[in-house]
Scaffold this active site. Structure first.
Site, PDB file in Angstrom:
ATOM      1  N   SER A   1       0.844  -1.194   0.000  1.00  0.00           N
ATOM      2  CA  SER A   1       0.000   0.000   0.000  1.00  0.00           C
ATOM      3  C   SER A   1       0.879   1.243   0.000  1.00  0.00           C
ATOM      4  O   SER A   1       1.978   1.240   0.569  1.00  0.00           O
ATOM      5  CB  SER A   1      -0.838  -0.028   1.281  1.00  0.00           C
ATOM      6  OG  SER A   1      -1.448   1.218   1.492  1.00  0.00           O
TER       7      SER A   1
ATOM      8  N   TYR B   1      -2.161  -1.136  10.944  1.00  0.00           N
ATOM      9  CA  TYR B   1      -2.388  -1.621   9.576  1.00  0.00           C
ATOM     10  C   TYR B   1      -1.224  -1.205   8.671  1.00  0.00           C
ATOM     11  O   TYR B   1      -0.625  -2.030   7.972  1.00  0.00           O
ATOM     12  CB  TYR B   1      -3.719  -1.089   8.999  1.00  0.00           C
ATOM     13  CG  TYR B   1      -3.807  -1.356   7.523  1.00  0.00           C
ATOM     14  CD1 TYR B   1      -4.006  -2.642   7.043  1.00  0.00           C
ATOM     15  CD2 TYR B   1      -3.621  -0.327   6.588  1.00  0.00           C
ATOM     16  CE1 TYR B   1      -4.031  -2.905   5.670  1.00  0.00           C
ATOM     17  CE2 TYR B   1      -3.645  -0.576   5.227  1.00  0.00           C
ATOM     18  CZ  TYR B   1      -3.850  -1.868   4.774  1.00  0.00           C
ATOM     19  OH  TYR B   1      -3.853  -2.120   3.420  1.00  0.00           O
TER      20      TYR B   1
ATOM     21  N   LYS C   1       1.906  -3.532   6.731  1.00  0.00           N
ATOM     22  CA  LYS C   1       2.326  -3.583   5.320  1.00  0.00           C
ATOM     23  C   LYS C   1       3.836  -3.314   5.221  1.00  0.00           C
ATOM     24  O   LYS C   1       4.536  -3.937   4.423  1.00  0.00           O
ATOM     25  CB  LYS C   1       1.544  -2.559   4.488  1.00  0.00           C
ATOM     26  CG  LYS C   1       0.077  -2.906   4.319  1.00  0.00           C
ATOM     27  CD  LYS C   1      -0.115  -4.177   3.518  1.00  0.00           C
ATOM     28  CE  LYS C   1      -1.549  -4.663   3.505  1.00  0.00           C
ATOM     29  NZ  LYS C   1      -1.764  -5.952   2.885  1.00  0.00           N
TER      30      LYS C   1
HETATM   31  P1  NAD Z   1     -10.965  -7.108   0.978  1.00  0.00           P
HETATM   32  O1  NAD Z   1     -11.222  -7.165   2.439  1.00  0.00           O
HETATM   33  O2  NAD Z   1     -12.123  -6.821   0.079  1.00  0.00           O
HETATM   34  O3  NAD Z   1     -10.281  -8.452   0.468  1.00  0.00           O
HETATM   35  C1  NAD Z   1      -9.486  -9.269   1.292  1.00  0.00           C
HETATM   36  C2  NAD Z   1     -10.039 -10.683   1.175  1.00  0.00           C
HETATM   37  O4  NAD Z   1      -9.231 -11.549   1.958  1.00  0.00           O
HETATM   38  C3  NAD Z   1     -11.462 -10.802   1.700  1.00  0.00           C
HETATM   39  O5  NAD Z   1     -12.262 -11.457   0.751  1.00  0.00           O
HETATM   40  C4  NAD Z   1     -11.341 -11.629   2.981  1.00  0.00           C
HETATM   41  O6  NAD Z   1     -12.472 -12.466   3.170  1.00  0.00           O
HETATM   42  C5  NAD Z   1     -10.061 -12.415   2.705  1.00  0.00           C
HETATM   43  N1  NAD Z   1      -9.299 -12.785   3.907  1.00  0.00           N
HETATM   44  C6  NAD Z   1      -8.877 -11.987   4.925  1.00  0.00           C
HETATM   45  N2  NAD Z   1      -8.173 -12.707   5.807  1.00  0.00           N
HETATM   46  C7  NAD Z   1      -8.164 -13.993   5.345  1.00  0.00           C
HETATM   47  C8  NAD Z   1      -7.604 -15.198   5.813  1.00  0.00           C
HETATM   48  N3  NAD Z   1      -6.934 -15.274   6.965  1.00  0.00           N
HETATM   49  N4  NAD Z   1      -7.743 -16.310   5.061  1.00  0.00           N
HETATM   50  C9  NAD Z   1      -8.432 -16.280   3.895  1.00  0.00           C
HETATM   51  N5  NAD Z   1      -9.006 -15.171   3.417  1.00  0.00           N
HETATM   52  C10 NAD Z   1      -8.859 -14.037   4.130  1.00  0.00           C
HETATM   53  O7  NAD Z   1      -9.807  -6.046   0.736  1.00  0.00           O
HETATM   54  P2  NAD Z   1      -9.265  -5.413  -0.624  1.00  0.00           P
HETATM   55  O8  NAD Z   1      -9.651  -3.991  -0.639  1.00  0.00           O
HETATM   56  O9  NAD Z   1      -9.610  -6.284  -1.765  1.00  0.00           O
HETATM   57  O10 NAD Z   1      -7.710  -5.465  -0.323  1.00  0.00           O
HETATM   58  C11 NAD Z   1      -6.905  -6.546  -0.764  1.00  0.00           C
HETATM   59  C12 NAD Z   1      -5.499  -6.345  -0.275  1.00  0.00           C
HETATM   60  O11 NAD Z   1      -5.011  -5.087  -0.752  1.00  0.00           O
HETATM   61  C13 NAD Z   1      -5.349  -6.295   1.240  1.00  0.00           C
HETATM   62  O12 NAD Z   1      -4.125  -6.921   1.572  1.00  0.00           O
HETATM   63  C14 NAD Z   1      -5.282  -4.812   1.531  1.00  0.00           C
HETATM   64  O13 NAD Z   1      -4.577  -4.552   2.715  1.00  0.00           O
HETATM   65  C15 NAD Z   1      -4.528  -4.295   0.321  1.00  0.00           C
HETATM   66  N6  NAD Z   1      -4.798  -2.887   0.012  1.00  0.00           N
HETATM   67  C16 NAD Z   1      -6.084  -2.440  -0.153  1.00  0.00           C
HETATM   68  C17 NAD Z   1      -6.326  -1.107  -0.435  1.00  0.00           C
HETATM   69  C18 NAD Z   1      -7.725  -0.585  -0.576  1.00  0.00           C
HETATM   70  O14 NAD Z   1      -7.922   0.638  -0.473  1.00  0.00           O
HETATM   71  N7  NAD Z   1      -8.719  -1.414  -0.844  1.00  0.00           N
HETATM   72  C19 NAD Z   1      -5.248  -0.218  -0.582  1.00  0.00           C
HETATM   73  C20 NAD Z   1      -3.940  -0.698  -0.428  1.00  0.00           C
HETATM   74  C21 NAD Z   1      -3.730  -2.051  -0.133  1.00  0.00           C
HETATM   75  C1  WQD Z   2      -9.454   9.676   0.790  1.00  0.00           C
HETATM   76  C2  WQD Z   2      -9.691  11.158   1.105  1.00  0.00           C
HETATM   77  C3  WQD Z   2     -10.208  11.590   3.407  1.00  0.00           C
HETATM   78  C4  WQD Z   2     -14.058   9.657   3.708  1.00  0.00           C
HETATM   79  C5  WQD Z   2      -7.001   4.654   2.988  1.00  0.00           C
HETATM   80  C6  WQD Z   2      -5.984   3.976   3.868  1.00  0.00           C
HETATM   81  C7  WQD Z   2      -4.846   3.469   3.040  1.00  0.00           C
HETATM   82  C8  WQD Z   2      -5.338   2.612   1.870  1.00  0.00           C
HETATM   83  C9  WQD Z   2      -6.451   3.256   1.111  1.00  0.00           C
HETATM   84  C10 WQD Z   2      -5.171   0.310   2.363  1.00  0.00           C
HETATM   85  C11 WQD Z   2      -9.043  11.612   2.423  1.00  0.00           C
HETATM   86  C12 WQD Z   2     -11.374  11.972   2.509  1.00  0.00           C
HETATM   87  C13 WQD Z   2     -12.860  10.130   3.197  1.00  0.00           C
HETATM   88  C14 WQD Z   2     -15.067  10.587   4.050  1.00  0.00           C
HETATM   89  C15 WQD Z   2     -13.638  12.375   3.324  1.00  0.00           C
HETATM   90  N1  WQD Z   2      -5.841   1.354   2.291  1.00  0.00           N
HETATM   91  N2  WQD Z   2     -12.657  11.456   3.020  1.00  0.00           N
HETATM   92  N3  WQD Z   2     -14.821  11.910   3.838  1.00  0.00           N
HETATM   93  O1  WQD Z   2      -7.233   7.657   3.705  1.00  0.00           O
HETATM   94  O2  WQD Z   2      -6.277   8.013   1.381  1.00  0.00           O
HETATM   95  O3  WQD Z   2      -6.388   5.758   2.326  1.00  0.00           O
HETATM   96  O4  WQD Z   2      -7.471   3.724   2.004  1.00  0.00           O
HETATM   97  O5  WQD Z   2      -4.004   0.154   2.257  1.00  0.00           O
HETATM   98  O6  WQD Z   2      -4.016   2.758   3.889  1.00  0.00           O
HETATM   99  O7  WQD Z   2      -5.509   4.903   4.819  1.00  0.00           O
HETATM  100  O8  WQD Z   2      -8.466   6.836   1.625  1.00  0.00           O
HETATM  101  O9  WQD Z   2     -10.791   6.883   0.837  1.00  0.00           O
HETATM  102  O10 WQD Z   2     -10.349   6.901   3.311  1.00  0.00           O
HETATM  103  O11 WQD Z   2      -9.785   8.932   1.971  1.00  0.00           O
HETATM  104  O12 WQD Z   2     -13.466  13.590   3.170  1.00  0.00           O
HETATM  105  O13 WQD Z   2     -16.155  10.225   4.551  1.00  0.00           O
HETATM  106  O14 WQD Z   2     -11.112  11.344   1.262  1.00  0.00           O
HETATM  107  O15 WQD Z   2     -10.066  12.496   4.468  1.00  0.00           O
HETATM  108  O16 WQD Z   2      -8.581  12.899   2.258  1.00  0.00           O
HETATM  109  P1  WQD Z   2      -7.054   7.179   2.338  1.00  0.00           P
HETATM  110  P2  WQD Z   2      -9.929   7.320   1.960  1.00  0.00           P
END
Ligand code: NAD
Ligand code: WQD
Length: 384
Positions: free
Chosen positions: A146, A193, A197
């Site tokens: 991330s 969190y 990562k």
């Molecule tokens: P998500 O929660 O939709 O998907 C994760 C999936 O993993 C889920 O379906 C959950 O059921 C499964 N899971 C969790 N723990 C498990 C376990 N122990 N065994 C088997 N399955 C398990 O999340 P996402 O948004 O698709 O994110 C996927 C990955 O990307 C995560 O590692 C997350 O940290 C990373 N990530 C997400 C974002 C974001 O904004 N969505 C941003 C950066 C990084």
């Molecule tokens: C985006 C912008 C908020 C909600 C997060 C995690 C990051 C990554 C992605 C996993 C910010 C603003 C949001 C609301 C708002 N996840 N906002 N009102 O914070 O950039 O990243 O998700 O790895 O680790 O921190 O994403 O979508 O929460 O926010 O004004 O109700 O929208 O303040 O500026 P963020 P976000």
């Protein structure tokens, strides 16, 4: 049930029914990969297999391709059952050629309340998984990282480069031709969190150093948003999301009276925060590109990180306008104070992914809003 003489090559996708995993599974199938999905359904629903299958079959039919195999195992990726999967596939003469690891917990707020649960799933699980992969000779590993790993570096206001976070000290030549030392480590990570990562990447870098035959790719996602343009494959979590796009979606569905805009005093073009919103279909294709590039380039570093972002920062106010354009409706919003732990801007430098993965994004924030709005208007039971 796995046929006794299956004999196929598969990519294993852990967490493959979640938001990013489900879109990536679809793109892998479209690209001809057989896929084994493992998910414990802790943050998704099994029904998401239906749209994945439907969309992949439609694509293959249109293109005159044979539909690859999609297998699903409902299990915790940390379980003994999961360890036993590898010998089961080997016994069927099948081969797992690579693993994409999405399975993790991802809520910033929850991680502060339950740090150990986060470290158990995101770190302990990862370490045990890596041991299993080593035992089974699996080298090609793609990890969901991330942009959060850059921590306070985002506050410097420049696009974030992969070299802004390295895991071993490195020397480099600066613009003046002088040799400088880049010291490893991350500053300003504000939650368990984010730290999970960072630690995970550091563990992967250590393993890659000890075993140079590994091909470990850490993909640092910026802000993944949007969904498949059909609207039948979309973000459908069990856990209530607090990210901008799903919150706007709740407001537009009338489930929340208004959007609170966190911060209107950032040093940005309209005072609201800037993020690099990447369409989940572009992101999914980035995984297919990363898997192929790791295979095609054996001389690559055994650990390599790539930003997956667009390189284009958009403000929260611009996102609201995109939703208003897509829906031809006003998004009720109020200005609120900054949210704790937020940064003003976070944008990717994209050159490394473009050059080394041959991948770039195609969709902008208008398409992200349009597809999210379209999915909101699909009937609830379209996944059944
Ligand atoms: P998500 O929660 O939709 O998907 C994760 C999936 O993993 C889920 O379906 C959950 O059921 C499964 N899971 C969790 N723990 C498990 C376990 N122990 N065994 C088997 N399955 C398990 O999340 P996402 O948004 O698709 O994110 C996927 C990955 O990307 C995560 O590692 C997350 O940290 C990373 N990530 C997400 C974002 C974001 O904004 N969505 C941003 C950066 C990084
Ligand atoms: C985006 C912008 C908020 C909600 C997060 C995690 C990051 C990554 C992605 C996993 C910010 C603003 C949001 C609301 C708002 N996840 N906002 N009102 O914070 O950039 O990243 O998700 O790895 O680790 O921190 O994403 O979508 O929460 O926010 O004004 O109700 O929208 O303040 O500026 P963020 P976000």
């Amino acid at each position: 049930v796995l046929p006794a003489d299956d004999g196929k090559h598969y990519v294993m996708v852990l967490g493959g029914l979640g938001y990013i995993g489900s879109h990536t599974t679809l793109e892998l199938l479209k690209d001809g990969y057989n896929v084994v999905v493992v998910d414990d359904l802790s943050n998704c629903f099994e029904e998401v297999l239906n749209p994945i299958r439907i969309l992949a079959e439609d694509y293959c039919r249109e293109q005159g391709l044979i539909m690859p195999t999609l297998r699903f195992h409902k299990m915790d990726y940390r379980s003994e059952q999961m360890r036993q999967l590898f010998p089961r596939y080997a016994a069927a003469r099948s081969c797992i050629t690579g693993v994409i690891h999405f399975a993790a917990f991802k809520s910033v707020a929850e991680s502060i309340e339950r740090p150990l649960a986060y470290y158990q799933n995101n770190i302990c699980g990862l370490v045990d998984l890596l041991v299993t992969l080593q035992e089974n000779g699996i080298k090609n590993f793609v990890f969901s990282s991330s942009a959060t790993v850059y921590g306070a570096k985002a506050n410097e206001g420049k696009p974030l480069r992969e070299d802004d976070l390295v895991h071993f000290d490195e020397t480099y030549i600066d613009e003046m031709g002088q040799e400088c030392l880049r010291i490893n480590g991350s500053k300003g990570l504000t939650c368990p969190y984010g730290r999970s990562k960072y630690f995970a990447e550091a563990i992967l870098a250590d393993l890659a150093k000890a075993d140079p035959s590994m091909r470990i790719t850490a993909l640092r996602y910026f802000n993944p948003v949007g969904c498949h343009p059909s609207g039948i494959l979309r973000e459908d979590p069990r856990q209530k999301p607090t990210n901008l796009f799903p919150v706007i979606a709740s407001v537009m569905k009338g489930k929340k009276p208004q959007l609170e805009v966190f911060g209107s005093d950032w040093e940005t073009r309209d005072g609201t925060a800037i993020r690099d919103f990447i369409h989940v279909m572009d992101l999914a294709q980035g995984h297919v590109a990363a898997l192929a590039a790791a295979k095609a380039n054996p001389s690559r570093d055994s650990f390599r990180a790539y930003n997956l972002g667009t390189g284009n920062g958009m403000t929260v106010a611009e996102v609201i306008s995109s939703f208003e354009k897509a829906s031809m409706q006003k998004v009720p919003a109020v200005l609120a104070p900054r949210r704790a732990g937020d940064v003003g801007a976070c944008v990717a430098a994209t050159q490394r992914a473009e050059t080394e993965l041959g991948w770039t994004t195609a969709k902008g924030v208008d398409e992200c809003a349009r597809d999210t709005w379209n999915a909101l208007n699909m009937p609830e039971d379209c996944l059944a």
